[in-house]
Design a protein around this motif. Structure first.
Motif: not given
Length: 163
Positions: A92, A115, A145-147
């Protein structure tokens, strides 16, 4: 040339962003949060700059760092290049955008990556072009990002002699 072994080499954190690029080594990081080594020394004690997704940053927030200004008044600076190494790893991970910004704050996108790009250092060379006499700088923008274990690293930022 900047390998980040001692400092940021004149690169400056932008004030109009959400957080900063951090100078760090792999030996000071937790497992699975960035490259195992820097690109310069290929050792865990080597330095690079890094943004990491964390609880402190929301997805989409940006960190920006900019080069010193390069002068167009030099007749050899009509076309020059920047060479750098990047590491973008994680399911992520956010995005890396490279801009060429003029003194009038006009920004031209030179590169836009989003990405996972792989768990290794990758080399990129970009041509810095432009018309007229306006000085410019290069800006690296990393987007969270989300991770929580994902991040973006940069190392060995080098301008060609033409610059």
């Amino acid at each position: 040339h900047c390998n980040f072994e001692f400092d940021l080499c004149g690169w400056k954190q932008d004030e109009n962003d959400d957080f900063d690029w951090n100078l760090r080594t792999s030996s000071t990081t937790k497992m699975d949060t960035g490259p195992a080594t820097d690109h310069t020394l290929l050792e865990s004690s080597g330095h690079y700059i890094f943004i990491k997704n964390s609880f402190l940053q929301l997805p989409g927030q940006k960190a920006r760092i900019s080069s010193p200004f390069l002068s167009r008044k030099n007749k050899d600076c009509k076309v020059c290049r920047i060479l750098f190494y990047y590491h973008m790893y994680g399911a992520h991970v956010g995005s890396l955008i490279v801009y060429q910004r003029t003194t009038a704050k006009y920004e031209n996108i030179l590169l836009n990556l989003t990405g996972n790009q792989g768990n290794f250092w990758q080399r990129k060379a970009l041509i810095l072009t432009g018309e007229g006499e306006e000085d410019f700088q290069v800006v690296f923008e990393g987007t969270a990002g989300k991770g929580l274990k994902d991040g973006i690293a940069l190392d060995d930022l080098t301008f060609s002699r033409d610059c």
